[in-house]
Design a protein around this motif. Sequence first.
Motif, PDB file in Angstrom:
ATOM      1  N   MET A 106       0.847  -1.192   0.000  1.00  0.00           N
ATOM      2  CA  MET A 106       0.000   0.000   0.000  1.00  0.00           C
ATOM      3  C   MET A 106       0.888   1.249   0.000  1.00  0.00           C
ATOM      4  O   MET A 106       2.003   1.220   0.523  1.00  0.00           O
ATOM      5  CB  MET A 106      -0.898   0.024   1.233  1.00  0.00           C
ATOM      6  N   PRO A 107       0.388   2.363  -0.548  1.00  0.00           N
ATOM      7  CA  PRO A 107       1.188   3.586  -0.564  1.00  0.00           C
ATOM      8  C   PRO A 107       1.173   4.358   0.742  1.00  0.00           C
ATOM      9  O   PRO A 107       2.028   5.215   0.970  1.00  0.00           O
ATOM     10  CB  PRO A 107       0.533   4.412  -1.681  1.00  0.00           C
ATOM     11  N   GLY A 108       0.184   4.093   1.601  1.00  0.00           N
ATOM     12  CA  GLY A 108       0.069   4.862   2.839  1.00  0.00           C
ATOM     13  C   GLY A 108      -0.514   4.032   3.965  1.00  0.00           C
ATOM     14  O   GLY A 108      -0.794   2.840   3.802  1.00  0.00           O
ATOM     15  N   SER A 109      -0.692   4.659   5.090  1.00  0.00           N
ATOM     16  CA  SER A 109      -1.176   3.985   6.289  1.00  0.00           C
ATOM     17  C   SER A 109      -2.541   3.353   6.080  1.00  0.00           C
ATOM     18  O   SER A 109      -3.363   3.827   5.292  1.00  0.00           O
ATOM     19  CB  SER A 109      -1.256   4.994   7.436  1.00  0.00           C
ATOM     20  N   PHE A 110      -2.781   2.293   6.810  1.00  0.00           N
ATOM     21  CA  PHE A 110      -4.075   1.619   6.798  1.00  0.00           C
ATOM     22  C   PHE A 110      -5.186   2.593   7.173  1.00  0.00           C
ATOM     23  O   PHE A 110      -6.288   2.546   6.627  1.00  0.00           O
ATOM     24  CB  PHE A 110      -4.024   0.462   7.796  1.00  0.00           C
ATOM     25  N   LEU A 111      -4.876   3.516   8.079  1.00  0.00           N
ATOM     26  CA  LEU A 111      -5.880   4.461   8.556  1.00  0.00           C
ATOM     27  C   LEU A 111      -6.231   5.502   7.500  1.00  0.00           C
ATOM     28  O   LEU A 111      -7.265   6.163   7.589  1.00  0.00           O
ATOM     29  CB  LEU A 111      -5.377   5.162   9.825  1.00  0.00           C
ATOM     30  N   SER A 112      -5.362   5.668   6.484  1.00  0.00           N
ATOM     31  CA  SER A 112      -5.624   6.663   5.446  1.00  0.00           C
ATOM     32  C   SER A 112      -6.531   6.133   4.337  1.00  0.00           C
ATOM     33  O   SER A 112      -6.957   6.886   3.469  1.00  0.00           O
ATOM     34  CB  SER A 112      -4.297   7.129   4.816  1.00  0.00           C
ATOM     35  N   LEU A 113      -6.834   4.838   4.367  1.00  0.00           N
ATOM     36  CA  LEU A 113      -7.670   4.251   3.325  1.00  0.00           C
ATOM     37  C   LEU A 113      -9.121   4.679   3.500  1.00  0.00           C
ATOM     38  O   LEU A 113      -9.582   4.902   4.623  1.00  0.00           O
ATOM     39  CB  LEU A 113      -7.598   2.719   3.389  1.00  0.00           C
ATOM     40  N   PRO A 114      -9.876   4.774   2.404  1.00  0.00           N
ATOM     41  CA  PRO A 114     -11.324   4.985   2.542  1.00  0.00           C
ATOM     42  C   PRO A 114     -11.928   3.864   3.377  1.00  0.00           C
ATOM     43  O   PRO A 114     -11.432   2.721   3.361  1.00  0.00           O
ATOM     44  CB  PRO A 114     -11.823   4.936   1.089  1.00  0.00           C
ATOM     45  N   SER A 115     -13.001   4.164   4.096  1.00  0.00           N
ATOM     46  CA  SER A 115     -13.566   3.192   5.027  1.00  0.00           C
ATOM     47  C   SER A 115     -13.974   1.894   4.332  1.00  0.00           C
ATOM     48  O   SER A 115     -13.807   0.803   4.884  1.00  0.00           O
ATOM     49  CB  SER A 115     -14.762   3.802   5.760  1.00  0.00           C
ATOM     50  N   ARG A 116     -14.492   1.994   3.091  1.00  0.00           N
ATOM     51  CA  ARG A 116     -14.915   0.776   2.402  1.00  0.00           C
ATOM     52  C   ARG A 116     -13.714  -0.103   2.074  1.00  0.00           C
ATOM     53  O   ARG A 116     -13.795  -1.334   2.151  1.00  0.00           O
ATOM     54  CB  ARG A 116     -15.693   1.119   1.128  1.00  0.00           C
ATOM     55  N   ILE A 117     -12.566   0.510   1.728  1.00  0.00           N
ATOM     56  CA  ILE A 117     -11.366  -0.271   1.429  1.00  0.00           C
ATOM     57  C   ILE A 117     -10.786  -0.864   2.705  1.00  0.00           C
ATOM     58  O   ILE A 117     -10.308  -1.998   2.716  1.00  0.00           O
ATOM     59  CB  ILE A 117     -10.313   0.588   0.705  1.00  0.00           C
ATOM     60  N   SER A 118     -10.856  -0.101   3.811  1.00  0.00           N
ATOM     61  CA  SER A 118     -10.405  -0.645   5.100  1.00  0.00           C
ATOM     62  C   SER A 118     -11.211  -1.884   5.466  1.00  0.00           C
ATOM     63  O   SER A 118     -10.661  -2.881   5.942  1.00  0.00           O
ATOM     64  CB  SER A 118     -10.544   0.419   6.198  1.00  0.00           C
ATOM     65  N   PHE A 119     -12.530  -1.816   5.231  1.00  0.00           N
ATOM     66  CA  PHE A 119     -13.389  -2.961   5.515  1.00  0.00           C
ATOM     67  C   PHE A 119     -13.005  -4.141   4.634  1.00  0.00           C
ATOM     68  O   PHE A 119     -12.935  -5.288   5.102  1.00  0.00           O
ATOM     69  CB  PHE A 119     -14.854  -2.592   5.293  1.00  0.00           C
ATOM     70  N   VAL A 120     -12.747  -3.872   3.351  1.00  0.00           N
ATOM     71  CA  VAL A 120     -12.338  -4.938   2.429  1.00  0.00           C
ATOM     72  C   VAL A 120     -11.043  -5.580   2.916  1.00  0.00           C
ATOM     73  O   VAL A 120     -10.907  -6.811   2.941  1.00  0.00           O
ATOM     74  CB  VAL A 120     -12.170  -4.393   1.003  1.00  0.00           C
ATOM     75  N   MET A 121     -10.074  -4.768   3.326  1.00  0.00           N
ATOM     76  CA  MET A 121      -8.784  -5.297   3.782  1.00  0.00           C
ATOM     77  C   MET A 121      -8.948  -6.151   5.039  1.00  0.00           C
ATOM     78  O   MET A 121      -8.346  -7.208   5.173  1.00  0.00           O
ATOM     79  CB  MET A 121      -7.810  -4.148   4.068  1.00  0.00           C
ATOM     80  N   ASP A 122      -9.778  -5.669   5.969  1.00  0.00           N
ATOM     81  CA  ASP A 122      -9.985  -6.412   7.212  1.00  0.00           C
ATOM     82  C   ASP A 122     -10.683  -7.742   6.941  1.00  0.00           C
ATOM     83  O   ASP A 122     -10.313  -8.785   7.493  1.00  0.00           O
ATOM     84  CB  ASP A 122     -10.805  -5.563   8.187  1.00  0.00           C
ATOM     85  N   THR A 123     -11.711  -7.711   6.079  1.00  0.00           N
ATOM     86  CA  THR A 123     -12.420  -8.941   5.715  1.00  0.00           C
ATOM     87  C   THR A 123     -11.511  -9.888   4.948  1.00  0.00           C
ATOM     88  O   THR A 123     -11.523 -11.106   5.167  1.00  0.00           O
ATOM     89  CB  THR A 123     -13.661  -8.608   4.862  1.00  0.00           C
ATOM     90  N   LEU A 124     -10.704  -9.334   4.058  1.00  0.00           N
ATOM     91  CA  LEU A 124      -9.778 -10.147   3.264  1.00  0.00           C
ATOM     92  C   LEU A 124      -8.767 -10.842   4.156  1.00  0.00           C
ATOM     93  O   LEU A 124      -8.484 -12.030   3.999  1.00  0.00           O
ATOM     94  CB  LEU A 124      -9.067  -9.255   2.252  1.00  0.00           C
ATOM     95  N   ARG A 125      -8.226 -10.107   5.129  1.00  0.00           N
ATOM     96  CA  ARG A 125      -7.272 -10.708   6.054  1.00  0.00           C
ATOM     97  C   ARG A 125      -7.911 -11.867   6.813  1.00  0.00           C
ATOM     98  O   ARG A 125      -7.297 -12.936   6.961  1.00  0.00           O
ATOM     99  CB  ARG A 125      -6.765  -9.652   7.045  1.00  0.00           C
ATOM    100  N   ALA A 126      -9.137 -11.683   7.276  1.00  0.00           N
ATOM    101  CA  ALA A 126      -9.815 -12.745   8.029  1.00  0.00           C
ATOM    102  C   ALA A 126     -10.034 -13.984   7.159  1.00  0.00           C
ATOM    103  O   ALA A 126      -9.796 -15.114   7.596  1.00  0.00           O
ATOM    104  CB  ALA A 126     -11.146 -12.230   8.561  1.00  0.00           C
TER     105      ALA A 126
END
Length: 362
Positions: free
Chosen positions: A98-118
């Motif tokens: 990723m180019p930047g912090s996890f917290l800088s991602l749009p909320s929908r992408i953060s949700f995708v990343m969290d779900t993907l990790r699980a």
Amino acid sequence: MKTKAFSTPKLPQRLSLVAQTVESLYEGIRNGHWQKHLPGERELCESLQVSRRTLRPALEELQRKGWLEVSGRQRRRIKSRSSSKVENARKKTIGILMPGSFLSLPSRISFVMDTLRAKLTAAGCVVQFHINPACYTANPGRVLAQFVAEHPGMIWIVLSAQEPMQRWFSRQKLTCLILGSSAPGISMPSVDVDFHATCHHAGGLLWRKGHRRIALVLHKGIYGGDIASEEGLRDALKGMPGAHIQVLRHDTTTSHLCILIDECLRLPNPPTAYLVGGATHALTVAMHLMRRGRRIPKDVTVLSRDNDPILDAASPTIARYAIQPAQFASRVALAVRQLAETSTVPADAIRLMPAFVSGESI
């Protein structure tokens, strides 16, 4: 007749984030990703994208199991290694760049990343997040070569990759999935929203609503999804009498976007509809138009190509296109698992069509 006994199947369990972190650390140790000592807590938190509150119980669990010991300087030494084949373990290590912090991602992408990790962790994969903005420059080859050499054997998921980065991965023939759209002329596995179909639908919808002068608002950076968006809108309005498309490319700052809108408003025939890439930018466009005295939707229409929960709080509500983040994450996880097992995914890009969500802005 002797009856056959059946055991009750084990119920599926949802792993807690601490348990997922234990599994990620355990697999990282097994496959040799860390040698002799683990990195410090800050580096581990960034790599695994968890808080210290999650990381520390996971480290304590590995200490109890005898995989780690703490020296006098609080460095965590790796005590033992599994006899499993290193290469087989490495094939299950997923690196998300990723180019930047996890917290800088749009909320929908953060949700995708969290779900993907699980989902990937439950499938036996190790998921590691890597933040490296130096890989996202116009000439990233040297930095990427060094970075990938330091993380061998990974399957890569790359976010927000522009053309130079995609070309480098393509030339190296690395196992890689683009989370987004491939640039023209680059054939790489990718998963994205079908932006061509989305903006084709938007063009037809706006035409039927009587709009002939439409502004398409996009980032300055050339992304595959933005190219597909412009092509879809132009295809929808091709041959339509009086149709005019004006593409506004901003530098992602609010001030620059507002300057571009003001320039449009000074035209003899300003746009009557704005199709905006990026939900937060759609909100900026709508608010600035109202600030300039334009009534929505009586004077001008605003339509967001993308979705974000923040749009639910807007007044008037913003019409947009929305894809379920869980659906998107599931499709990405399936493609990654296929890559892990066979090193290939279908030749055609995977594109998902979002649903149109009506709002008061159209």
